[in-house]
Structures are given as structure tokens and as C-alpha cells.
Write a protein that holds these residues in place. Structure first.
Motif, short mmCIF file in Angstrom:
data_model
loop_
_atom_site.label_atom_id
_atom_site.label_comp_id
_atom_site.label_asym_id
_atom_site.label_seq_id
_atom_site.Cartn_x
_atom_site.Cartn_y
_atom_site.Cartn_z
N PRO A 3 3.11 10.50 -9.07
CA PRO A 3 2.46 9.21 -9.32
C PRO A 3 3.47 8.14 -9.75
O PRO A 3 3.40 6.99 -9.30
CB PRO A 3 1.47 9.52 -10.44
N LEU A 4 4.44 8.52 -10.56
CA LEU A 4 5.44 7.54 -10.99
C LEU A 4 6.25 7.04 -9.79
O LEU A 4 6.55 5.84 -9.68
CB LEU A 4 6.37 8.15 -12.05
N GLY A 5 6.59 7.95 -8.88
CA GLY A 5 7.31 7.55 -7.67
C GLY A 5 6.49 6.58 -6.84
O GLY A 5 7.00 5.59 -6.31
N MET A 6 5.18 6.84 -6.75
CA MET A 6 4.30 5.95 -5.98
C MET A 6 4.29 4.55 -6.61
O MET A 6 4.39 3.54 -5.91
CB MET A 6 2.88 6.51 -5.97
N LEU A 21 -1.54 4.70 -13.78
CA LEU A 21 -0.15 4.45 -14.16
C LEU A 21 0.30 3.08 -13.66
O LEU A 21 1.04 2.36 -14.34
CB LEU A 21 0.73 5.55 -13.56
N LEU A 22 -0.16 2.71 -12.48
CA LEU A 22 0.18 1.40 -11.93
C LEU A 22 -0.28 0.30 -12.88
O LEU A 22 0.49 -0.63 -13.20
CB LEU A 22 -0.49 1.22 -10.56
N VAL A 23 -1.52 0.39 -13.36
CA VAL A 23 -2.05 -0.64 -14.26
C VAL A 23 -1.17 -0.71 -15.51
O VAL A 23 -0.78 -1.78 -15.96
CB VAL A 23 -3.52 -0.33 -14.64
N GLN A 24 -0.84 0.47 -16.04
CA GLN A 24 -0.02 0.48 -17.25
C GLN A 24 1.34 -0.16 -16.99
O GLN A 24 1.83 -0.97 -17.77
CB GLN A 24 0.15 1.92 -17.72
N ASN A 47 -4.88 13.79 -2.47
CA ASN A 47 -5.07 14.60 -3.67
C ASN A 47 -5.71 13.70 -4.73
O ASN A 47 -5.08 12.75 -5.22
CB ASN A 47 -3.68 15.11 -4.12
N THR A 48 -6.96 13.97 -5.07
CA THR A 48 -7.69 13.04 -5.94
C THR A 48 -7.06 12.93 -7.33
O THR A 48 -7.09 11.86 -7.94
CB THR A 48 -9.16 13.48 -6.09
N GLN A 49 -6.49 14.02 -7.82
CA GLN A 49 -5.86 13.94 -9.15
C GLN A 49 -4.67 12.99 -9.11
O GLN A 49 -4.52 12.11 -9.97
CB GLN A 49 -5.40 15.32 -9.61
N VAL A 50 -3.83 13.15 -8.09
CA VAL A 50 -2.64 12.30 -7.97
C VAL A 50 -3.06 10.84 -7.78
O VAL A 50 -2.50 9.92 -8.39
CB VAL A 50 -1.77 12.75 -6.77
N MET A 51 -4.07 10.63 -6.96
CA MET A 51 -4.52 9.28 -6.67
C MET A 51 -5.01 8.58 -7.96
O MET A 51 -4.59 7.47 -8.28
CB MET A 51 -5.63 9.37 -5.61
N VAL A 52 -5.85 9.25 -8.71
CA VAL A 52 -6.39 8.66 -9.93
C VAL A 52 -5.26 8.37 -10.93
O VAL A 52 -5.18 7.29 -11.51
CB VAL A 52 -7.47 9.60 -10.55
N GLY A 54 0.81 -1.21 0.00
CA GLY A 54 0.00 0.00 0.00
C GLY A 54 0.84 1.25 0.00
O GLY A 54 1.35 1.69 1.03
N THR A 55 1.02 1.83 -1.17
CA THR A 55 1.81 3.06 -1.27
C THR A 55 0.94 4.26 -0.90
O THR A 55 -0.22 4.32 -1.27
CB THR A 55 2.29 3.26 -2.72
N ASN A 56 1.53 5.20 -0.19
CA ASN A 56 0.83 6.46 0.12
C ASN A 56 1.63 7.63 -0.41
O ASN A 56 2.82 7.76 -0.11
CB ASN A 56 0.68 6.64 1.63
N HIS A 57 0.95 8.49 -1.17
CA HIS A 57 1.56 9.74 -1.62
C HIS A 57 1.93 10.52 -0.36
O HIS A 57 1.15 10.60 0.57
CB HIS A 57 0.50 10.51 -2.41
#
Ligand code: SF4
Length: 659
Positions: free
Chosen positions: A190-193, A230-233, A220-225, A172-175
Motif C-alpha cells: 500500500p505504501l508503494g501504491m 494511507l493515501l488520505v493520511q 485484494n480488498t485488504q490492500v485496496m482499503v 490511478g495507481t494499480n496494485h
């Protein structure tokens, strides 16, 4: 936006137009499966101290009875990890088989104990076996690899214990709580996460351990989404297995704000078929979280089979970064203006000055003056019920076109035209005309919009797959090089306030986080069964939800934002009471973000981008922050709110509340 780059939607979801859940591998957690063809699981976390066995058991039971299918408890050290056995035994003795999850930060020893007791452990790759120093350290390739080797050595025993005991794991990564190592290479992005999770995932896969669920949380909803997409990709690109996703927005807050913020993040991803388990995290009693999660998830039970939406061949919107669609400035819409709120009162005849308070505009009869709060709507849609007095505070009125044609004031009132009226009409308002379209009408109207600098579209859809249908219409506009601003209209023909806030947050928020939409309007349903007072209540709700959605999607800050942790066994003060107290003193500070965190272990990391922080650092002791910088340590809690206000004042951001 109008970027040249085109994005393959298959990079992150099955389809942008047909509801379809991403196929993941099923992960067994006790009797519950996450992922595969299994329904989306709703979970939550206790707030009672894990050493309080009976208190924890009783809270677990309340959570289970409110619909929680998986329960997480914090295990900060070995003694709490060991006590999970007592909690589990007591629950099983009372006939509750709900799987338990141990929440681990920093301490591998506690994780190794817990993994032998409970059905799942959650580790945070940002701080597992890592003391975070908030330091920028320069890593050479060699020293970076040494760090990874050290992590592997500390992490392998846990992986082996999980394998031997059939225990599942969430990475479970947290920004905001990324390791110094990740921060040095990728920053707080997001890439770091994603990379933070992949470091641990590689170790698991090397050991043939696959019972893994992954999360990418942020407040931050934008970062989360962006991070989940990005994770899926990256999972696909890297040849990893399609692991199930645990969705959550951290530190969402409480009440309407907490629900809206959670829905903007979680709902946006669910719309595209991402997510196998959800946890809504509210600063409220944990038994109140599962019903909200359930409400979000149940929306997709009958989503398949919705009306067809035209496929998207070339996707011009980047799913991985925020870019605002480029729009013309028409009146005060589009361009660099904040998104506007249009509040619909069209079912109310002869609205009075006093009733305008439901739209955030307060009439003071003694002074014969108007006052506007932070949620005073910009426009009011009166339809065929013209407002019988002069509007205050720069608010403007939109009327149905035939009414406007008869209106004496054709300057300060604006017409709303259907596509048919728009195509046939020759007489328009000289500055601003609202064109009401459904998603299917967009393609056909584009040729009529060329050269027009007096039009704003109000866009709606009847499709059950609402957000993707609206998004499809935006793609049509972008492909047609059309830069007309668009107000998104949604309509929920029922009066349930929870559903309205969650659905509007999903449908409009899902567009806003991708830079789509220059305004919001929640339609008011004309329903004879409701008394005027109930309709006015509905108007008030729509108005505040509209501002809430814009704020949660980070597109218009109209109120103070509280990033408060949901509390857990580590919490050092009563979070609900403290949040209410801080809110009471500071909720007039528009646009300021205040983090309220229960403990100093995780709090500073998880406050993410708060401007000021109030963090429990000992019994009755608070540490105060400006950004990530500690300003005052160990302040007695009785004085801490005053000191916090002093810090805000010294920073030049304090304003006195109006009496
Ligand atoms: S920040 Fe809050 S929820 Fe997170 S560990 Fe600390 S007390 Fe628990």
C-alpha cells in the motif's frame, strides 16, 4: 491484535462513529463535479474497441441510460485517442453530454492528444512513460532521482495541456502494476501504491495544476482499503490538497462474487466517508456496472442523523495493515480457526433432509448418504424450530435457550442466550454457548465474561450506521481485554438479493478486512407473505453470500478465485465466454486464484497475486503464467484451457473434479 499502538482515526477519516464524508476539493469534469459537496458520482468503462465509433457510441448510450455519469474509454495509442473526437461528436449530436475519460497506459503521446478532446484523462503512474520489465533494479539515490527527472520531463507536457484545456486527470495507481522504481524501494505494498501517485502529484502541484482525482485500486480488498486510507493520511501529512477519491476494486469478477468483492472494498471505505466517485468493475456488460455502483452509493443518502454511537478516544486497530484480533479458541471458533458460517433457518419449521441442500449439505436418498459442497455451512441456527433429524457432515445446531433446555440432546445442540438469560442462568452447555448481544449491551456484559471459555458472542446492531456501530463494540471488547470470539450478525428486512449481497459485504466485510469477526450470520426474517420455497431461496442466498463475503475479505477461501479484468477496447478474446469456460473446468479447485486478462499490455501487472494466469497475447493467442512467470507463450486459444490445467497439474495443485 491487542497491539499497544493506538491510532488516531483522524489520520484517515473524519469520524469512526458518525457518518461524515471527507471534505475534498471539487474537480470539474465537463458538467459533472467530483468531490466537494457534490453527490458521489457513478462511472464505468466501455468494452468496445475505441476505433469502432458507432459501437462505442451505442455502448456509451446504454451505459448512460443505466445510470453512468462518466464514461471511460481506452486510448492505447494515438489513433484511438484521435477517434475519441468522433465518439464525442456523435454522442453530443445525439444529445448526450456525459463527460468522457480517456484511459492511458504507457503512451504519453496518446494522452496528449486525448487531453485536448475529452474532459478527463486517466494515467497509471506505474506505467506512464515507463516500460515495465518486472525487474528488480538497485537504485542509488542519484539514479532514483534521475528516473524522477525523466518522468517529470515526459509528464509535464500533459499537465500543461490539461491546464490549458480545463481537462481533469485521474492519477490511478494499480496494485500489481507499480513501476520497477517504486517496487525497488517500497515493494508491492500500500505504501508503494501511495508513493507512486505522490510522485506524479508533486509534479502537478509544482505546476499549480489541481484538477486531480486519485485512485488506489487492487483486486485484494485488504490492500485496496489500506492503500486508500494511507493515501488520505499521506496527503494530509504531506500538505497536499484533499483531492477527491475514485474508488474501485480491480478485476472483481462477475455475478455474485464480483458484486460482493466490489462491495467489500468500496463499501468499507464509503462507510468511513471516503470516496467521491465509484466504479464497480465486473466481467459483465458495462451497462450492468452502474446500477451496482448506484446501489452502493445510495445507501449513504440518508445515513447522516443515524443513532449516535459512542465516540472512540483511542483506536486500537491499525487501519493500515491487517492484524487479526486475538481471540481464544472456543470449540471451533476463534484462535487460528477460519471464520465460521452460521446459516439461519429459524423461520422454517420441520426442515427436511432434501431442503438442507440450500445450506450446502446434499442428501442423496438413493444411497442414504450426505454430501457437502464447498459452501456447506458450519452451524445452523434453528431458533425455536428444532431440526427433526441427525445433522450430517459435522454440522451443528444452535437453538433458542428455552428450546435447548428441553432438548434431549444437550451435547450436539448448542444454546443461544440473550444477555438477560446469560446473566441469570446457572446451567450452560459444557463447551459452547452463544451469547446474542446488540452493540449497546457489550460494555455491560464484559464483567460476566471473565474466565469464561465456553462462550461465543453473536453480535448485532440496529443502528443504521451498522458497521461502525459493530466496530465500536469490538473496540469495547479489545479495551476490556476480552478475547471471546465474535460472530457478526446482520439483518436486512427485505428480499432483494442484490441489496443483501452488497450490504452484507459492506457491513461484515468492513469488519473482516480489519481483522474483526470470527464468523458471519445473515438473519432470516420471518415474513408471512413468503412461500416456503422463497424462504428456502433466501436461505440459499444467505449461505452463499456468507461464504462469498469471507472469501472476498480474504479470511476463508472456500472456492476458486477468478481475477478477471472487466475487458476494454484492448481485449483480445470474449472475456465473459472465456471466464465461463475456465470456470466450468476449474471451479472445484478450492483456494486457487486464476487471473483471466484480456491483454498482455496490462494483464500481467493487473493479475496481482493470482496463482495462474490466462492472458490474451494476440488474436487467438494466449500466454499462460504461473504467478508472474511466463510458462507458455502464444498458445492457440482452442488449446489454452487444457494447457492451463496441465500447468496447474504440474504444480501439484490439480484435483480431478468429482463426477
Ligand atoms: S487487462 Fe483487460 S481491462 Fe486491462 S487493459 Fe487489458 S484488456 Fe483492458
Amino acid at each position: 491484535m491487542e497491539t499497544k499502538a493506538l491510532f488516531d482515526p483522524m489520520n484517515y477519516c473524519n469520524s469512526l462513529t458518525t457518518y461524515s464524508r471527507r471534505k475534498t476539493i471539487p474537480v470539474k469534469v465537463g458538467d459533472v463535479f467530483i468531490g466537494g459537496n457534490h453527490p458521489i458520482v457513478v462511472q464505468s468503462m466501455t468494452t468496445v474497441d475505441t476505433m469502432d465509433t458507432l459501437g462505442s457510441v451505442e455502448q456509451c448510450i446504454r451505459m448512460i441510460e443505466s445510470g453512468c455519469q462518466l464514461i471511460r474509454l481506452t486510448a492505447p495509442s494515438i489513433k484511438e485517442a484521435e477517434n475519441l473526437q468522433n465518439i464525442k461528436d456523435e454522442l453530443r449530436k445525439r444529445g448526450y453530454n456525459t463527460p468522457l475519460v480517456a484511459d492511458i497506459h504507457f503512451t504519453p503521446n496518446a494522452a496528449e492528444v486525448a487531453a485536448r478532446i475529452v474532459e478527463k484523462v486517466r494515467i497509471n503512474p506505474g506505467n506512464y512513460a515507463d516500460k515495465k520489465k518486472f525487474e528488480v533494479i538497485e537504485y542509488t539515490d542519484e539514479s532514483y532521482q534521475e528516473e524522477l527527472d525523466r518522468i517529470r520531463e515526459r509528464f509535464l507536457p500533459l499537465v500543461n495541456i490539461c491546464k490549458q484545456n480545463g481537462t481533469a486527470m485521474r492519477i490511478g495507481t494499480n496494485h500489481g502494476s507499480l513501476s520497477d522504481r517504486i517496487m525497488s524501494r517500497y515493494g508491492d505494498t500500500p505504501l508503494g501504491m501511495v508513493e507512486s501517485a505522490l510522485e506524479f502529484l508533486r509534479i502537478c502541484e509544482d505546476e499549480n495544476y489541481f484538477d486531480i482525482v486519485i485512485s488506489m485500486k487492487s483486486s485484494n480488498t485488504q490492500v485496496m482499503v489500506q492503500a486508500y486510507r494511507l493515501l488520505v493520511q499521506k496527503l494530509d501529512e504531506g500538505g497536499f490538497k484533499p483531492y477527491p477519491l475514485h474508488l474501485g476494486v480491480t478485476e472483481a469478477g462477475d455475478g455474485e462474487d464480483g458484486r460482493i468483492k466490489s462491495a467489500v472494498g468500496i463499501g468499507t471505505l464509503l462507510e468511513d466517508g471516503l470516496g467521491d466517485t465509484v466504479r464497480v468493475s465486473l466481467t459483465e456488460d458495462p451497462e450492468l456496472e452502474a446500477p451496482v455502483g448506484r446501489e452502493l452509493v445510495d445507501r449513504y443518502e440518508h445515513r447522516a442523523g443515524h443513532h449516535q454511537i459512542k465516540e472512540i478516544q483511542h483506536y486500537p486497530i491499525s487501519p493500515f495493515e491487517y492484524n487479526k484480533r486475538q481471540t481464544l479458541e472456543i470449540y471451533n471458533f476463534g484462535g487460528t480457526n477460519v471464520p465460521r458460517v452460521i446459516t439461519d433457518i429459524s423461520s422454517i419449521s420441520q426442515i427436511s433432509e432434501r431442503e438442507m441442500k440450500n445450506l450446502g449439505h446434499h442428501y442423496l436418498p438413493e444411497l442414504d448418504k450426505w454430501k457437502m459442497n464447498d459452501q456447506g455451512c458450519d452451524y445452523v441456527f434453528s431458533g425455536s424450530n428444532p431440526i427433526p433429524f441427525m445433522l450430517p457432515n459435522g454440522m451443528k445446531e444452535i437453538q433458542h435457550f428455552p428450546i435447548w433446555l428441553k432438548s434431549e440432546d444437550k451435547i450436539n445442540k448448542f444454546p443461544a442466550l440473550s444477555a438477560k438469560e446469560f446473566k441469570e442462568e446457572k446451567h450452560f452447555h459444557t463447551g459452547l454457548n452463544f451469547l446474542v448481544l446488540n452493540d449497546q449491551e457489550v460494555e455491560g456484559i464484559i464483567p460476566y465474561l471473565e474466565e469464561r471459555k465456553d462462550v461465543v458472542i453473536i453480535l448485532k446492531s440496529e443502528n443504521a450506521h451498522n458497521m461502525p456501530a459493530l466496530r465500536r463494540a469490538f473496540v469495547e471488547l479489545i479495551e476490556g481485554n476480552n478475547q471471546i470470539p465474535v460472530v457478526v450478525q446482520v439483518n436486512y428486512p427485505f428480499a432483494d438479493p442484490d441489496k443483501i449481497m452488497l450490504y452484507a459485504a459492506t457491513d461484515v466485510g468492513g469488519l473482516l478486512v480489519d481483522g474483526l469477526g470470527e464468523g458471519i450470520m445473515i438473519a432470516l426474517n420471518h415474513d408471512e407473505q413468503y412461500e416456503r420455497v422463497n424462504i428456502l431461496q433466501q436461505v440459499k442466498l444467505h449461505n452463499s453470500v456468507s461464504f462469498g463475503v469471507l472469501q472476498a475479505a480474504r479470511t476463508r477461501m472456500s472456492k476458486t478465485e477468478y481475477i478477471s479484468c472487466p475487458s476494454c477496447g484492448r481485449t483480445l478474446f470474449d472475456l465473459q465466454e472465456t471466464t465461463a469456460m475456465i470456470r466450468k473446468r476449474t471451479d472445484h479447485l478450492k483456494g486457487i486464484k486464476i487471473g483471466i486478462m484480456g491483454c498482455i499490455v496490462n494483464g500481467p501487472g493487473e493479475m496481482a497475486d493470482a496463482d495462474f494466469g490466462y492472458v490474451g497475447s494476440g488474436k487467438g493467442k494466449i500466454t499462460l503464467y504461473k504467478g508472474k512467470e511466463v510458462i507458455k507463450k502464444s498458445v492457440p486459444s482452442e488449446r489454452a484451457v487444457d494447457e492451463l490445467i496441465e500447468i496447474i497439474r504440474k504444480d501439484g495443485r490439480w484435483i480431478e473434479p468429482e463426477v
